[in-house]
Scaffold this motif. Structure first.
Motif, mmCIF file in Angstrom:
data_model
loop_
_atom_site.group_PDB
_atom_site.id
_atom_site.type_symbol
_atom_site.label_atom_id
_atom_site.label_comp_id
_atom_site.label_asym_id
_atom_site.label_seq_id
_atom_site.Cartn_x
_atom_site.Cartn_y
_atom_site.Cartn_z
ATOM 1 N N LEU A 236 -17.547 -17.569 -2.749
ATOM 2 C CA LEU A 236 -17.807 -18.730 -3.593
ATOM 3 C C LEU A 236 -19.204 -19.289 -3.327
ATOM 4 C CD1 LEU A 236 -14.293 -20.364 -3.374
ATOM 5 C CD2 LEU A 236 -15.416 -19.691 -5.507
ATOM 6 N N ALA A 237 -19.594 -19.334 -2.058
ATOM 7 C CA ALA A 237 -20.924 -19.832 -1.706
ATOM 8 C C ALA A 237 -22.024 -18.915 -2.233
ATOM 9 C CB ALA A 237 -21.037 -19.967 -0.189
ATOM 10 N N GLU A 238 -21.697 -17.629 -2.404
ATOM 11 C CA GLU A 238 -22.680 -16.659 -2.884
ATOM 12 C C GLU A 238 -22.677 -16.523 -4.403
ATOM 13 O OE1 GLU A 238 -21.743 -13.071 -0.817
ATOM 14 O OE2 GLU A 238 -22.533 -13.789 1.100
ATOM 15 N N GLY A 239 -21.878 -17.345 -5.090
ATOM 16 C CA GLY A 239 -21.926 -17.348 -6.541
ATOM 17 C C GLY A 239 -20.863 -16.531 -7.243
ATOM 18 N N TRP A 240 -19.795 -16.155 -6.533
ATOM 19 C CA TRP A 240 -18.676 -15.461 -7.145
ATOM 20 C C TRP A 240 -17.562 -16.465 -7.460
ATOM 21 C CZ3 TRP A 240 -18.933 -10.141 -8.003
ATOM 22 C CH2 TRP A 240 -19.939 -9.449 -7.322
ATOM 23 N N VAL A 241 -16.711 -16.138 -8.445
ATOM 24 C CA VAL A 241 -15.511 -16.921 -8.738
ATOM 25 C C VAL A 241 -14.357 -15.957 -8.999
ATOM 26 C CG1 VAL A 241 -16.625 -19.005 -9.623
ATOM 27 C CG2 VAL A 241 -16.178 -17.082 -11.186
ATOM 28 N N ALA A 242 -13.141 -16.429 -8.750
ATOM 29 C CA ALA A 242 -11.952 -15.614 -8.999
ATOM 30 C C ALA A 242 -11.591 -15.728 -10.474
ATOM 31 C CB ALA A 242 -10.798 -16.085 -8.124
ATOM 32 N N ILE A 243 -11.626 -14.602 -11.204
ATOM 33 C CA ILE A 243 -11.500 -14.644 -12.663
ATOM 34 C C ILE A 243 -10.221 -14.004 -13.188
ATOM 35 C CG2 ILE A 243 -13.994 -14.685 -13.022
ATOM 36 C CD1 ILE A 243 -13.793 -11.642 -13.671
ATOM 37 N N HIS A 244 -9.543 -13.216 -12.378
ATOM 38 C CA HIS A 244 -8.403 -12.467 -12.894
ATOM 39 C C HIS A 244 -7.600 -11.935 -11.702
ATOM 40 C CE1 HIS A 244 -6.550 -10.941 -16.506
ATOM 41 N NE2 HIS A 244 -6.579 -9.678 -16.108
ATOM 42 N N ALA A 245 -6.507 -11.261 -11.996
ATOM 43 C CA ALA A 245 -5.702 -10.640 -10.946
ATOM 44 C C ALA A 245 -5.034 -9.400 -11.521
ATOM 45 C CB ALA A 245 -4.656 -11.607 -10.405
ATOM 46 N N MET A 246 -4.684 -8.477 -10.646
ATOM 47 C CA MET A 246 -4.124 -7.199 -11.093
ATOM 48 C C MET A 246 -2.977 -6.789 -10.171
ATOM 49 S SD MET A 246 -6.127 -3.524 -11.335
ATOM 50 C CE MET A 246 -6.505 -3.566 -9.564
ATOM 51 N N ARG A 247 -1.858 -6.422 -10.781
ATOM 52 C CA ARG A 247 -0.715 -5.890 -10.047
ATOM 53 C C ARG A 247 -0.380 -4.512 -10.596
ATOM 54 N NH1 ARG A 247 3.200 -11.116 -10.639
ATOM 55 N NH2 ARG A 247 3.306 -10.201 -12.732
ATOM 56 N N ARG A 248 -0.162 -3.557 -9.700
ATOM 57 C CA ARG A 248 0.261 -2.218 -10.112
ATOM 58 C C ARG A 248 1.683 -1.977 -9.622
ATOM 59 N NH1 ARG A 248 -5.069 -0.474 -8.029
ATOM 60 N NH2 ARG A 248 -6.495 -0.127 -9.769
ATOM 61 N N GLU A 249 2.496 -1.386 -10.478
ATOM 62 C CA GLU A 249 3.897 -1.157 -10.141
ATOM 63 C C GLU A 249 4.015 -0.319 -8.870
ATOM 64 O OE1 GLU A 249 8.005 0.522 -12.234
ATOM 65 O OE2 GLU A 249 6.137 0.445 -13.378
ATOM 66 N N GLY A 250 4.856 -0.772 -7.958
ATOM 67 C CA GLY A 250 5.095 -0.047 -6.724
ATOM 68 C C GLY A 250 4.164 -0.404 -5.584
ATOM 69 N N GLU A 251 3.087 -1.145 -5.865
ATOM 70 C CA GLU A 251 2.149 -1.520 -4.807
ATOM 71 C C GLU A 251 2.614 -2.799 -4.117
ATOM 72 O OE1 GLU A 251 -1.881 -1.854 -6.054
ATOM 73 O OE2 GLU A 251 -2.183 0.319 -6.145
ATOM 74 N N PRO A 252 2.423 -2.922 -2.802
ATOM 75 C CA PRO A 252 2.860 -4.121 -2.079
ATOM 76 C C PRO A 252 1.855 -5.257 -2.109
ATOM 77 C CG PRO A 252 1.947 -2.558 -0.525
ATOM 78 C CD PRO A 252 1.865 -1.897 -1.889
ATOM 79 N N VAL A 253 0.804 -5.114 -2.908
ATOM 80 C CA VAL A 253 -0.256 -6.128 -2.952
ATOM 81 C C VAL A 253 -0.588 -6.471 -4.403
ATOM 82 C CG1 VAL A 253 -1.281 -5.379 -0.776
ATOM 83 C CG2 VAL A 253 -2.112 -4.417 -2.942
ATOM 84 N N MET A 254 -1.241 -7.612 -4.562
ATOM 85 C CA MET A 254 -1.908 -7.977 -5.803
ATOM 86 C C MET A 254 -3.391 -8.066 -5.496
ATOM 87 S SD MET A 254 -1.532 -11.430 -8.187
ATOM 88 C CE MET A 254 -2.617 -12.477 -7.180
#
Length: 274
Positions: A236-254
């Motif tokens: 965030l300090a470097e100029g990035w922002v969280a814009i979206h998210a992705m989930r794949r079936e069977g994966e334990p993470v988002m």
């Protein structure tokens, strides 16, 4: 399920909301005199009812920062047996409708970025953007959902009069934080050494079910909290922002998708796919 959404503004309705709040979080609810004052002075309180019973609510009031007035959405709660049925999304959409009617142009709120269900709702379904990160935002919390860990929070902004194009090219994204399996079937955060200036998108993994991970290993949950805290704050300090998210079936993470702030939050909020 026959769901109805209603504006909450009477003492009787607010008492019922307080009972639901106490049931969800296991703590003393917001005082009635406070919620009543909010409901009568520019706030928006909406209840979700099934067969006449309150099963969810969203509670919000006016906020202001740097001369900009917005709706501050402080709390949304859904009864446990009614979660994952789209009620939260419908509450937020009704909240946006009422906010526009009252003249608000944006809504802001906080949420725990390690709760993937909330992250997916906020960034993907609603189109909000993660714009700030606050360490231990509410101090020590002893309720059922937040206890035992620092109460770090994302601040997200939902611009009501804009619908930016959130398409992005996965081939142009680099994974900054990934999950690595442990010997006991859990997952730990692993920071990647990459050149962040060489890509328009960054991917950051979080556990799909952080609450379950916390129940099984508090130390590993703290490891995720501290790893994401350091990374999110730096980006965030470097100029990035969280814009979206992705989930794949069977994966334990988002995976959170991050983009450059000047491309995704321009003066008028235009997006720009790289």
């Amino acid at each position: 399920m026959s769901l109805s959404l209603q504006i909450i503004e009477t003492i009787e309705q607010l008492k019922e909301m307080a009972e639901l709040e106490a049931d969800i979080w296991g703590t003393t609810p917001i005082p009635l005199h406070q919620t009543l004052t909010v409901a009568k002075n520019g706030g928006i309180v909406i209840g979700a009812y099934v067969d006449g019973k309150l099963v969810g609510f969203v509670y919000s009031f006016p906020g202001m920062q740097n001369g900009e007035v917005y709706l501050c959405s402080h709390m949304m709660g859904i009864a446990a047996s009614f979660r994952d049925q789209g009620i939260g999304y419908r509450l937020k959409m009704r909240q946006a409708e009422e906010a526009r009617r009252l003249g608000y142009r944006s809504i802001r709120w906080t949420y725990d970025p390690l709760q993937s269900r909330n992250g997916y709702l906020n960034l993907v379904k609603l189109g909000a953007v993660g714009i700030e990160y606050v360490e231990n935002c509410y101090g020590e919390m002893d309720d059922a959902l937040n206890g035992q860990l620092p109460s770090d929070r994302f601040i997200v902004e939902w611009r009501l009069d804009e619908r930016p194009n959130r398409t992005w090219n996965p081939a142009k994204g680099l994974v900054v934080l990934e999950a690595e399996a442990t010997t006991d079937g859990l997952w730990r955060p692993v920071l990647k050494d990459i050149d962040e200036t060489a890509t328009p998108f960054l991917l950051i993994a979080i556990p799909l079910d952080f609450s379950q991970l916390k129940e099984r290993s508090l130390s590993l949950a703290l490891e995720w909290r501290l790893a994401t805290r350091s990374l999110f704050a730096r980006l965030l300090a470097e100029g990035w922002v969280a814009i979206h998210a992705m989930r794949r079936e069977g994966e334990p993470v988002m995976h959170y998708i991050w983009g450059r702030r000047n491309k995704w939050l321009g003066e008028k909020g235009e997006s720009d796919e790289a």
